[in-house]
Scaffold this active site. Sequence first.
Site, PDB file in Angstrom:
ATOM      1  N   GLY B  43      20.341 -32.312 -17.211  1.00  0.00           N
ATOM      2  CA  GLY B  43      20.611 -31.414 -18.325  1.00  0.00           C
ATOM      3  C   GLY B  43      19.558 -30.322 -18.359  1.00  0.00           C
ATOM      4  O   GLY B  43      18.854 -30.081 -17.371  1.00  0.00           O
ATOM      5  N   ALA B  45      16.668 -30.129 -19.739  1.00  0.00           N
ATOM      6  CA  ALA B  45      15.306 -30.582 -19.466  1.00  0.00           C
ATOM      7  C   ALA B  45      15.147 -30.986 -18.003  1.00  0.00           C
ATOM      8  O   ALA B  45      14.235 -30.520 -17.309  1.00  0.00           O
ATOM      9  CB  ALA B  45      14.948 -31.738 -20.396  1.00  0.00           C
ATOM     10  N   GLY B  46      16.041 -31.829 -17.528  1.00  0.00           N
ATOM     11  CA  GLY B  46      15.911 -32.347 -16.166  1.00  0.00           C
ATOM     12  C   GLY B  46      16.045 -31.266 -15.110  1.00  0.00           C
ATOM     13  O   GLY B  46      15.235 -31.178 -14.185  1.00  0.00           O
ATOM     14  N   HIS B 267      25.849 -34.383 -37.358  1.00  0.00           N
ATOM     15  CA  HIS B 267      26.155 -32.962 -37.430  1.00  0.00           C
ATOM     16  C   HIS B 267      27.251 -32.731 -38.468  1.00  0.00           C
ATOM     17  O   HIS B 267      28.249 -33.441 -38.476  1.00  0.00           O
ATOM     18  CB  HIS B 267      26.632 -32.482 -36.062  1.00  0.00           C
ATOM     19  CG  HIS B 267      26.652 -31.010 -35.917  1.00  0.00           C
ATOM     20  ND1 HIS B 267      27.571 -30.236 -36.577  1.00  0.00           N
ATOM     21  CD2 HIS B 267      25.866 -30.161 -35.218  1.00  0.00           C
ATOM     22  CE1 HIS B 267      27.334 -28.961 -36.272  1.00  0.00           C
ATOM     23  NE2 HIS B 267      26.314 -28.896 -35.446  1.00  0.00           N
ATOM     24  N   SER B 285      30.944 -25.440 -33.647  1.00  0.00           N
ATOM     25  CA  SER B 285      29.561 -24.983 -33.694  1.00  0.00           C
ATOM     26  C   SER B 285      29.063 -24.748 -35.113  1.00  0.00           C
ATOM     27  O   SER B 285      29.779 -24.276 -35.983  1.00  0.00           O
ATOM     28  CB  SER B 285      29.423 -23.682 -32.926  1.00  0.00           C
ATOM     29  OG  SER B 285      28.162 -23.133 -33.180  1.00  0.00           O
ATOM     30  N   ARG B 338      21.217 -29.544 -41.353  1.00  0.00           N
ATOM     31  CA  ARG B 338      22.344 -30.398 -41.007  1.00  0.00           C
ATOM     32  C   ARG B 338      22.418 -31.675 -41.835  1.00  0.00           C
ATOM     33  O   ARG B 338      23.503 -32.065 -42.280  1.00  0.00           O
ATOM     34  CB  ARG B 338      22.233 -30.781 -39.531  1.00  0.00           C
ATOM     35  CG  ARG B 338      22.438 -29.588 -38.661  1.00  0.00           C
ATOM     36  CD  ARG B 338      22.216 -29.911 -37.223  1.00  0.00           C
ATOM     37  NE  ARG B 338      22.665 -28.763 -36.426  1.00  0.00           N
ATOM     38  CZ  ARG B 338      22.601 -28.696 -35.111  1.00  0.00           C
ATOM     39  NH1 ARG B 338      22.107 -29.697 -34.432  1.00  0.00           N
ATOM     40  NH2 ARG B 338      23.028 -27.639 -34.488  1.00  0.00           N
ATOM     41  N   GLU B 435      15.865 -34.511 -25.036  1.00  0.00           N
ATOM     42  CA  GLU B 435      16.303 -35.383 -26.131  1.00  0.00           C
ATOM     43  C   GLU B 435      15.852 -36.829 -25.928  1.00  0.00           C
ATOM     44  O   GLU B 435      15.740 -37.591 -26.893  1.00  0.00           O
ATOM     45  CB  GLU B 435      17.845 -35.327 -26.250  1.00  0.00           C
ATOM     46  CG  GLU B 435      18.398 -36.052 -27.467  1.00  0.00           C
ATOM     47  CD  GLU B 435      19.923 -35.985 -27.583  1.00  0.00           C
ATOM     48  OE1 GLU B 435      20.544 -35.236 -26.799  1.00  0.00           O
ATOM     49  OE2 GLU B 435      20.478 -36.664 -28.451  1.00  0.00           O
ATOM     50  N   ARG B 445      16.566 -32.497 -36.708  1.00  0.00           N
ATOM     51  CA  ARG B 445      16.400 -31.345 -35.829  1.00  0.00           C
ATOM     52  C   ARG B 445      17.130 -30.146 -36.401  1.00  0.00           C
ATOM     53  O   ARG B 445      18.239 -30.266 -36.891  1.00  0.00           O
ATOM     54  CB  ARG B 445      16.958 -31.665 -34.440  1.00  0.00           C
ATOM     55  CG  ARG B 445      16.864 -30.515 -33.473  1.00  0.00           C
ATOM     56  CD  ARG B 445      17.342 -30.897 -32.086  1.00  0.00           C
ATOM     57  NE  ARG B 445      18.754 -31.241 -32.038  1.00  0.00           N
ATOM     58  CZ  ARG B 445      19.741 -30.345 -32.073  1.00  0.00           C
ATOM     59  NH1 ARG B 445      19.471 -29.053 -32.175  1.00  0.00           N
ATOM     60  NH2 ARG B 445      21.006 -30.733 -32.015  1.00  0.00           N
TER      61      ARG B 445
END
Lengths: 252, 653, 221
Positions: B43, B45-46, B267, B285, B338, B435, B445
């Site tokens: 993702g 990050a990776g 969410h 969204s 949220r 995450e 978040r």
Amino acid sequence: MANKTINIKLRVWRQNGPSDKGHFETYELNDVPTAASFLEMMDLLNEKLINEGKDPVAFDHDCREGICGACSMYINGRAHGPDTGITTCQLHMRLFKDGETITVEPWRAKAFPVIKDLMVDRSALDEIIKAGGYISVNTGGAPDANTIPIPKDVAERAFDAANCIGCGACVATCKNHSAMLFVAAKVSHLALLPQGQVEAERRAKAMIAKMDELGFGTCSNTGACEVECPKGISISFIAKLNREYLKANLIP
Amino acid sequence: MIKLDAKIPQGRLAEKWTNYKESQALVSPANKRKLDIIVVGTGLAGASAAASLAEMGFNVKVFCYQDSPRRAHSVAAQGGINAAKNYQNDGDSIWRLYYDTIKGGDYRSREANVYRLAEVSVNIIDQAVAQGVPFAREYGGLLANRSFGGVLVSRTFYARGQTGQQLLLGAYQALMRQVNTGKIKLYPRTEMMDLVIIDGRARGIITRNLITGKIERHFGHAVVLATGGYGNVYFLSTNAMGSNGSAVWKAHKRGAAFANPAFVQIHPTAIPQHGPYQSKLTLMSESLRNDGRIWVPKKLEDAEAIREGRKRPEDIPDEDRDFYLERMYPAYGNLVPRDVAARAAKKMCDAGYGIENNPTKEGVFLDFKYAIERLGKKVIEERYGNLFEMYEKITGDNPYETPMKIYPAVHYTMGGLWVDYELMSTIPGLFVIGEANFSDHGANRLGASALMQGLADGYFILPYTIQNYLADQINVEPIPTDHPEFEKVEKEVQDHINHLMNINGKYSVDHFHRELGKIMWNKVGIARNANGLKEAIEEIRALREEFWKNVRIPGSADGINVELEKANRVADFFELAELMAIDALHREESCGGHFREEYQTEEGEPLRRDDQFMYVAAWEYKGDGNKHEWELNKEPLIYEETEVKVRNYKVAK
Amino acid sequence: MAGFLSSSIGKKFLMSLSGLFLILFLAVHATLNSLLLVGPEAYNEAANFMATNPFIKVMEPILALGFIIHIVYALILEVSNMGKVGPVGYKMAKRSHQSTWSSRNMIYLGLIILTFLVIHLANFFWKVKFGGAPEIEGTNMHDTYKLVTDLFKSSLIIDIIYLIGAIALGLHLHHALWSAFQTLGWSNDRWRKIWSVIGDIYAIVIAMIFGLIPLYFYFIN
């Protein structure tokens, strides 16, 4: 509202592995809610098969919201089924009739060998990106993001191309199984932006060379790819790719 | 007890990261070539970490369960990415982004990490633009911004409703470029099954090839987990079908502390559930809240009539509509964070005002009528066209004409493996980013901050901090994978798989997963209480026992077996679910996404108990395979430069 | 350059260039043919001009080359696309939803046109070049008008062959013009529409001229 159900017959391609010959298997599935997505219907089928001690149908899927590009079924003769602008996971059962026979096949293309059932190997698309589908910048050292203004319509146009989800519907649909729309989308996305223009020629050459090498056919401009592209990517980008490629080769 | 040393650098908040970088150890180019790094997950990050590490010269092995790294679920993030660029001249700054994040997280995150996140946020946008990410622009050619829930400035960069996709493609392309140079070796359709620890350090992983079923061993001088969150514990969530917590859970069972597992973000704007066969929830969204107004009917009989299809939402006149967020939170209105929006929706539905015809009557309206009147259909179409289209495909309703139906859904897990300032877990050499770690979002978040954190970790933080660890590893020769520890762990993995395959019970994996999801949603969901949590723990344990007796996995383990993959993941979810409930039970306060009904103000607002719970709960696994037990470790949260306040979205402050 | 011409786009580049050249040739040819409707003198004069003009003399082998490149590369591309579907094809494919019939069958249309071309060359070109064509008395000019109209008047079967050739050519042209510009990169959302419209009008006009003139002579004149 959401409680309507239908009975369907599924004619599904079953193939145990790349070397297996494969065949169609017919299943009956009753009381399928029309509000269910196509893949939820496939889940119901698999749940039924598991309960009967049979091997469930293998298929690729992940995000189930039309963006990861994993799902890939040829349904009733069309990539991602009988709707436009969607992926298989966004296809809903309300589009099918009670009593209908639904034919489900894997993507067919020499470059996409079947792994099992409806699951195919699309790593050839990664190979094409690997060959040059990027802007060669290392992390760090990028100038401030607002240094180069980019006209709004150019950015929008670049987005239209960048929208590609790499599902391979274009290749599956093309009678020649060409990957031109896929390559065109990436080449155009990057060539439209000033950041990507620097290596536009090199990129077009490298990606086309790789595409030719990997067993995709050539484009004969039938335009079928853009009809079935879930993201509506226009074949105008193929013209753009041709332009980039000719420029790279013919203009010294 | 584990020693939790966060290794926060010296100096004032604004100087810590600079101080760290100036004093950290680095690895020379010649030595980078000698070091192998494993990255699990592709993702944001990776992929960004793998690409950056390879560009620097490390040898990187990258693993993902998907058939291509480009499909990692970051791709589905819609709304945008925050950065303290202050391009809009509206008073934004690193400090303000930092402060919004800390406050949004309800003061349950680590000051120094969050400040650093805000600091590097600006570099992310520069990097992404250089990679060709087609962010939205103004007519003048400069980047456009929009505002997002929980903040008073416009700092969110976006690419239509597909920001995650575009950022991920940028990172994926950078990654593929390094695959081309040979610095990255890619292992798609490969799932991490366990972590190998040698002499107290993470030194490798055991994987399963999802096509051949082959179990394989991989060595790395360091291991980086970027495997995302564990929201799929709930079965229904906005996560991808394959998103799972197994990599972090296996690392946890091998000694990595798990921090704040109960912190789950629900969410507020997903499409409500429509039936029991449903496989996932689709997010609409959060950016929609910028222009949509959320309401339910004021009259119970109207709500009932809508549910039964006797009335259409358009039939309800404005004066009979309850714009409950605008009523309850006048300052932020529909843009409250949220957790606040999600709880308010549940509150309205619990009181009977829900409008969706599903068993739980859960759903509220998100109405664009007013925005269309104000801005015109064209503007709305330009902003949200693709989201509206997607909504119509799924529900059959046209949101230009009738309000959208939305309801909260599990979306993100703030909890994750505990990491220090260097993003290293309690296992030396095991780094956790994105995450999968717990570090930056506290108990909640903010919107458009997940992409920011994933890329901050991957592009700009880990590539530095990992060197500080690797600097003294340069003389460690790669450990051959026939080392006894590799053999031992591989055998354990094999035994685990054999055990599952041999159960031959009556029910499918999904059957158990759905049941687990119900327990979690009802009792460890939007609102929690002690009794419910205690029940949940008992029910989870009983269901887990049943799972291990009665799950049915057809086929064999030597080849593609999707049911086996699911069973592996669900087996871990059962254990993780129990820990989530335990953590939720222990945290006797309400903060962020964690709302304990016993702890609320008279007005029904969450009641934080800073005197007792201002700490990170880092759980250490103490079980023995049959019985699962955990020990609580606390990392106190010390706010040196931040004034801790009560979150209040009724007024603008 | 060798690398370029062996690439998929390079081969298509040759296809489109030769194709556009042949499209131009068709315009000349069709203009000449329409003179059949004006009368023997006009037609014969034009035909004689074409046979003796040095520019046309030079263009003749180039035209032949254009045909050869177009045909050879069509075959090369067609053969290279064989088997790209993999071991198994689709059981069900709704091709007509996705693309025009012409675009999918360019090669077959091309082969029909090629067959027709051979007949056509044998009928006229061969006779004019190598004997067998009548001459206008008192000159050494061929009476091409007579050659053509005699043939068209002689047999309905021949006329039908010409009609089929013209229809195949029209369908071929339906996909030709925009496709050629697409391959040359001279296209976008707007120009694709323009090229398509121009191409379709052109295809209809050409097919009508080639297809209807033989019938005109058989039935009317």
